[in-house]
Design a protein around this motif. Sequence first.
Motif, PDB file in Angstrom:
ATOM      1  N   GLY A 105       0.848  -1.195   0.000  1.00 42.84           N
ATOM      2  CA  GLY A 105       0.000   0.000   0.000  1.00 42.84           C
ATOM      3  C   GLY A 105       0.873   1.231   0.000  1.00 42.84           C
ATOM      4  O   GLY A 105       1.457   1.576   1.028  1.00 42.84           O
ATOM      5  N   ALA A 106       0.995   1.881  -1.149  1.00 40.15           N
ATOM      6  CA  ALA A 106       1.893   3.036  -1.253  1.00 40.15           C
ATOM      7  C   ALA A 106       1.122   4.284  -1.662  1.00 40.15           C
ATOM      8  O   ALA A 106       1.547   5.040  -2.536  1.00 40.15           O
TER       9      ALA A 106
ATOM     10  N   VAL B  66       7.863  -2.450  -2.840  1.00 42.37           N
ATOM     11  CA  VAL B  66       6.534  -1.837  -2.756  1.00 42.37           C
ATOM     12  C   VAL B  66       5.541  -2.743  -3.466  1.00 42.37           C
ATOM     13  O   VAL B  66       5.799  -3.212  -4.580  1.00 42.37           O
ATOM     14  N   GLY B  67       4.425  -3.017  -2.802  1.00 40.24           N
ATOM     15  CA  GLY B  67       3.325  -3.727  -3.432  1.00 40.24           C
ATOM     16  C   GLY B  67       2.098  -2.832  -3.448  1.00 40.24           C
ATOM     17  O   GLY B  67       1.690  -2.336  -2.389  1.00 40.24           O
ATOM     18  N   ASP B  68       1.523  -2.599  -4.621  1.00 41.96           N
ATOM     19  CA  ASP B  68       0.361  -1.715  -4.729  1.00 41.96           C
ATOM     20  C   ASP B  68      -0.418  -2.095  -5.984  1.00 41.96           C
ATOM     21  O   ASP B  68       0.185  -2.420  -7.020  1.00 41.96           O
ATOM     22  N   PRO B  69      -1.754  -2.071  -5.926  1.00 44.48           N
ATOM     23  CA  PRO B  69      -2.550  -2.466  -7.094  1.00 44.48           C
ATOM     24  C   PRO B  69      -2.489  -1.477  -8.250  1.00 44.48           C
ATOM     25  O   PRO B  69      -2.842  -1.817  -9.381  1.00 44.48           O
ATOM     26  N   SER B  70      -2.032  -0.265  -7.979  1.00 39.26           N
ATOM     27  CA  SER B  70      -1.990   0.762  -9.022  1.00 39.26           C
ATOM     28  C   SER B  70      -0.681   0.679  -9.812  1.00 39.26           C
ATOM     29  O   SER B  70       0.403   0.817  -9.244  1.00 39.26           O
TER      30      SER B  70
ATOM     31  N   ASP C 235       4.989   2.189 -11.049  1.00 34.70           N
ATOM     32  CA  ASP C 235       5.930   2.845 -11.964  1.00 34.70           C
ATOM     33  C   ASP C 235       6.667   3.984 -11.262  1.00 34.70           C
ATOM     34  O   ASP C 235       7.878   4.179 -11.491  1.00 34.70           O
ATOM     35  N   ARG C 236       5.945   4.713 -10.419  1.00 30.66           N
ATOM     36  CA  ARG C 236       6.564   5.837  -9.716  1.00 30.66           C
ATOM     37  C   ARG C 236       7.709   5.363  -8.815  1.00 30.66           C
ATOM     38  O   ARG C 236       8.809   5.928  -8.822  1.00 30.66           O
ATOM     39  N   PHE C 237       7.478   4.290  -8.059  1.00 32.67           N
ATOM     40  CA  PHE C 237       8.514   3.842  -7.136  1.00 32.67           C
ATOM     41  C   PHE C 237       9.606   3.044  -7.838  1.00 32.67           C
ATOM     42  O   PHE C 237      10.764   3.080  -7.418  1.00 32.67           O
ATOM     43  N   ALA C 238       9.256   2.378  -8.906  1.00 31.67           N
ATOM     44  CA  ALA C 238      10.287   1.712  -9.702  1.00 31.67           C
ATOM     45  C   ALA C 238      11.268   2.745 -10.253  1.00 31.67           C
ATOM     46  O   ALA C 238      12.482   2.501 -10.310  1.00 31.67           O
TER      47      ALA C 238
ATOM     48  N   ASN D 167       1.127  -8.349  -4.388  1.00 34.23           N
ATOM     49  CA  ASN D 167       1.492  -8.187  -2.982  1.00 34.23           C
ATOM     50  C   ASN D 167       2.251  -9.394  -2.436  1.00 34.23           C
ATOM     51  O   ASN D 167       3.204  -9.254  -1.662  1.00 34.23           O
ATOM     52  N   ARG D 168       1.823 -10.578  -2.818  1.00 34.43           N
ATOM     53  CA  ARG D 168       2.467 -11.780  -2.300  1.00 34.43           C
ATOM     54  C   ARG D 168       3.926 -11.864  -2.757  1.00 34.43           C
ATOM     55  O   ARG D 168       4.806 -12.240  -1.982  1.00 34.43           O
ATOM     56  N   ALA D 169       4.173 -11.495  -3.984  1.00 29.17           N
ATOM     57  CA  ALA D 169       5.550 -11.498  -4.484  1.00 29.17           C
ATOM     58  C   ALA D 169       6.386 -10.464  -3.742  1.00 29.17           C
ATOM     59  O   ALA D 169       7.566 -10.690  -3.451  1.00 29.17           O
ATOM     60  N   ALA D 170       5.767  -9.343  -3.388  1.00 31.26           N
ATOM     61  CA  ALA D 170       6.503  -8.267  -2.713  1.00 31.26           C
ATOM     62  C   ALA D 170       6.984  -8.673  -1.328  1.00 31.26           C
ATOM     63  O   ALA D 170       8.032  -8.221  -0.861  1.00 31.26           O
TER      64      ALA D 170
END
Length: 259
Positions: free
Chosen positions: A7-8, A32-36, A41-44, A54-57
């Motif tokens: 949730g970011a 970071v795990g987020d559905p958006s 893209d912003r945090f990448a 989320n599970r992979a994160a």
Amino acid sequence: MKITMIGAGAMGGSTVEGLIKTRRFKHDDIAVGDPSQAVVDRFAALGVRATTDNRAAVSDADIVCVCVKPWLAEAVLTDLKPCLKPKGQLLVVIAAGVSSASIQGWLGEQCPPLFLVIPNIAIAQLQSMTFIVPCGASEGDTAVVKEIFDAMGHTLITDERHLAAGTTLASCGIAYAMRYIRAASEGGVELGFKADEAKQIVMQTVRGAVELLEATGLHPEQAIDQVTTPGGVTIKGLNEMEHAGFTSAVIRGLKAGAK
């Protein structure tokens, strides 16, 4: 050590920004795990690992932070449940009003050592006032979590009973402080300053008040006494604000938030 934020949005995103600035973690140790996809893209682009899964994160995280709206907490945590490790992982939940009993009930034996944490958005600037509630966690685990949030401002270890009060005083409270800055800035415009000038004047004045209190240890009222002279303009302004209910309005606002 690896840390994941699930949730970011505003609060979670601000916390990730703070984590990056502390340089306590390497960029690829932050996930970071987020559905958006836009958030991902912003945090990448900032150099951290980001995914919509989320599970992979959380798969290799030492610390899992879940920062979501309270009404989403159960769904997000139960979805992560199969991936959580009761041993070797710490769970930080940033969700106002969500109790430790609820979280532990949702996760059962899969619940790692748990911390309820409430920062404020100034965490992005390493200036948060953060409340930490350890829930069955060891002193060593608590020290780890406290050290991380200490690097992004100030922390207070407290109990769950005081978390709502801390939330309204500091997390909501930053909005209350900004409302004062807005009001004083508007007053500055009415007094003849340009809007940007008025805002800068008020911000520096507030910054100076905080620095003065921290440096001297004075109670605010003691510091006020140093500014107010008999029959002077400061006491006239203060009394006019009190006639309009300034102190009462602040306290009522805080109590309303705590409910």
